[in-house]
Scaffold this active site. Structure first.
Site, PDB file in Angstrom:
ATOM      1  CE  LYS A  35      -1.060 -12.251   5.446  1.00  0.00           C
ATOM      2  NZ  LYS A  35       0.239 -12.371   4.728  1.00  0.00           N
ATOM      3  CG  MET A  36      -3.445  -4.458   5.664  1.00  0.00           C
ATOM      4  SD  MET A  36      -2.107  -3.399   6.184  1.00  0.00           S
ATOM      5  CE  MET A  36      -2.656  -1.810   5.600  1.00  0.00           C
TER       6      MET A  36
ATOM      7  CB  CYS B 137      -0.950   0.008   1.194  1.00  0.00           C
ATOM      8  SG  CYS B 137      -0.115  -0.022   2.804  1.00  0.00           S
ATOM      9  CG  ASN B 138       2.702   2.804   3.002  1.00  0.00           C
ATOM     10  OD1 ASN B 138       1.723   3.481   2.726  1.00  0.00           O
ATOM     11  ND2 ASN B 138       2.965   2.407   4.230  1.00  0.00           N
TER      12      ASN B 138
ATOM     13  CD  GLN C 148       3.551  -5.555   3.055  1.00  0.00           C
ATOM     14  OE1 GLN C 148       4.428  -4.722   3.283  1.00  0.00           O
ATOM     15  NE2 GLN C 148       2.270  -5.228   2.971  1.00  0.00           N
TER      16      GLN C 148
ATOM     17  CB  ALA D 247     -12.177 -10.020   7.746  1.00  0.00           C
TER      18      ALA D 247
END
Length: 532
Positions: free
Chosen positions: A274-275, A130-131, A200, A272
């Site tokens: 991991k994050m 995401c980053n 990751q 629902a």
């Protein structure tokens, strides 16, 4: 202009022309006419035929360019294959750009395959979160390899290469390796020391092992990065009190709510994974007693419910997402959806929020690509926050985070030194093979002359075998000393330096021309791969 320079330019042009003809993911196989209707079958067949011819021409141009590059390989001997990282992150590009470049985990092997099919790329790996979206490669040629990767990124995202370059960072060799080690250690994260990035990085290795896509250098680099990440977390207190993206999202939501209503606000989580699971964990830590979870299946929610007993978890299916949002003050979104779940028209029909809770419904979106469109903020009673907005939370204790990062750099440097020593030690392997091959050619030639002088009829099989063994034994004993001085595991820098000096000396003494042979071998492999 010198002829060599002209040839180099022509080769580069042919290479990039061939690369430009490849189709991006998801491009249409059949053209459509006005209104989206397919054209007549004859036109489609003609178009298909033209497309096949174009692909064949591109393939032929690529092979021709590589063959020409092979002939001119001696011009590139001074340029060792480079490790490079090309990418963008939350530090260099907005989420609007990152989401267009994001590659879903299940598509990593396909992306690696496409990248290694580029003319100047030997190995590749994709780290997409995401980053950040970063591509790690081993390139035959630095300039050409980088250009091919940037063009590939442009095609996949639809973003012009010129616009991409304004946000991309490019690092080479030790700088690229250090960057990956810092990423794995959580030093480059928005939230210093956060643990999810290490998982990751591990997943990149697992994905590569399952698909067979990672090359020797990239595989070792990522494994050493994992070691560096583990050491930093175990040998420093960098993870002490560190927050994750999920915890920062919870913190941000609570910051935006009236202090008196923080614990009574109605919380909704969509996704629902991991994050999402971490969001629930941090809601519990803040004292929240109930959360509604919207998910495609109930099984994952049940598993979370069994693990976390300190909060009431209410499941609602994905089909009831908008009804659940109508009953929520705060909506956290964390799904892998490629398109937004909430648009302006969805937010407009949601009922207003109580003035006690600020009169504004909060959407905290930690997904990339985004689950909530930015236009939702145009609705008077809604506010949208995405991962870029989490900087507001993590700016606290900045000096403490910088101090911890400096402690971690010592470990990073140690692991970087180990990796570079290992990579340097690989340089002697081609010389060992070339020297043995050179000696074997001389042995075979001289043995053949000897056998002809003696005469085949004058030798029994046993005598011939004894002579062959004698010649092999002499060569092995003569090579034993030089080869021993070429073997090194890279753990001792002094020994490694001596070994590399020995390698260069042997290359000069026996005119082995190892570097050119390596380059020709790599280009030959590329040509054969393209032909197949």
């Amino acid at each position: 202009m010198m002829a060599g320079t002209t040839s180099s330019t022509a080769v580069a042009g042919a290479l990039f022309s061939a690369a430009a003809s490849s189709k991006p993911w998801g491009s249409a196989a059949c053209p459509r006419g006005a209104g989206g209707r397919r054209r007549g079958s004859c036109v489609v067949r003609c178009d298909a035929g033209a497309e096949v011819q174009a692909q064949a021409a591109a393939k032929a141009a690529s092979i021709a360019a590589l063959e020409q590059f092979k002939i001119s390989a001696d011009r590139y001997m001074k340029e060792r294959s480079s490790i490079a990282v090309i990418g963008l992150s939350i530090h260099t590009a907005p989420v609007e750009m990152r989401e267009k470049l994001a590659v879903a985990e299940e598509l990593w092997p396909r992306a690696v395959s496409e990248l290694t099919n580029l003319n100047h790329i030997e190995e590749a790996a994709v780290l997409s979160t995401c980053n950040r979206m970063e591509i790690y490669v081993v390139a035959l040629s630095w300039n050409r390899g980088i250009r091919e990767v940037v063009d590939w990124m442009s095609k996949q995202s639809g973003i012009p290469a010129s616009e991409l370059r304004e946000h991309l960072f490019m690092l080479r060799d030790s700088d690229a390796t250090r960057h990956l080690f810092e990423v794995s250690a959580g030093l480059d994260s928005l939230v210093l020391g956060e643990g999810q990035i290490l998982a990751q990085v591990k997943q990149v290795v697992r994905s590569g092992q399952n698909s067979g896509g990672l090359g020797k250098n990239i595989d070792r680099m990522f494994k050493d990065a994992i070691t560096a990440g583990k050491r930093v977390r175990s040998e420093t207190n960098i993870s002490s009190g560190a927050v994750s993206v999920s915890s920062a999202a919870v913190e941000l939501a609570l910051m935006k709510l009236p202090r008196s209503e923080c614990l009574s606000a109605r919380m909704l989580l969509i996704g629902a994974g991991k994050m999402g699971k971490l969001v629930i964990k941090h809601l519990i830590a803040k004292g929240c007693k109930k959360v509604v979870v919207v998910n495609r299946s109930v099984e994952r929610v049940d598993a979370i419910r069994e693990e976390m007993n300190d909060i009431e978890i209410v499941y609602r299916p994905l089909t009831e997402m908008y009804e659940a949002a109508a009953d929520a003050d705060v909506v956290f979104t964390s799904t892998s959806s490629e398109s937004p779940l909430f648009m302006k028209e969805h937010a407009e029909v949601l009922p207003p929020i109580s003035d006690a809770n600020g009169g504004v419904r909060l959407f905290v979106d930690i997904s990339v690509p985004r689950n909530v469109s930015a236009c939702v903020s145009d609705v008077g009673h809604a506010r949208v926050y995405n991962v870029d907005d989490l900087k507001e939370v993590v700016e606290d204790n900045k000096q403490d985070r910088l101090r911890k990062a400096m402690e971690a750099q010592t470990i990073i440097s140690e692991e970087l030194k180990r990796f570079e020593a290992w990579r340097d030690s690989l340089e002697t392997v081609p010389t060992i093979k070339s020297l043995r091959s050179y000696a074997d050619r001389i042995r075979a030639s001289e043995l053949d002359k000897c056998l002809k002088k003696i005469g085949e009829d004058n030798l029994t099989k046993k005598m011939r075998k004894s002579i062959e063994q004698l010649s092999t034994g002499i060569v092995n004993k003569l090579l034993h000393g030089p080869l021993q001085h070429l073997r090194c595991d890279g753990t001792d820098s002094h020994t490694l330096s001596e070994t590399l000096e020995n390698m260069h000396a042997l290359n000069r003494m026996f005119s082995l021309d190892t570097e050119k042979a390596i380059m020709e071998q790599k280009i030959k492999a590329k040509v054969e791969k393209t032909q197949n």
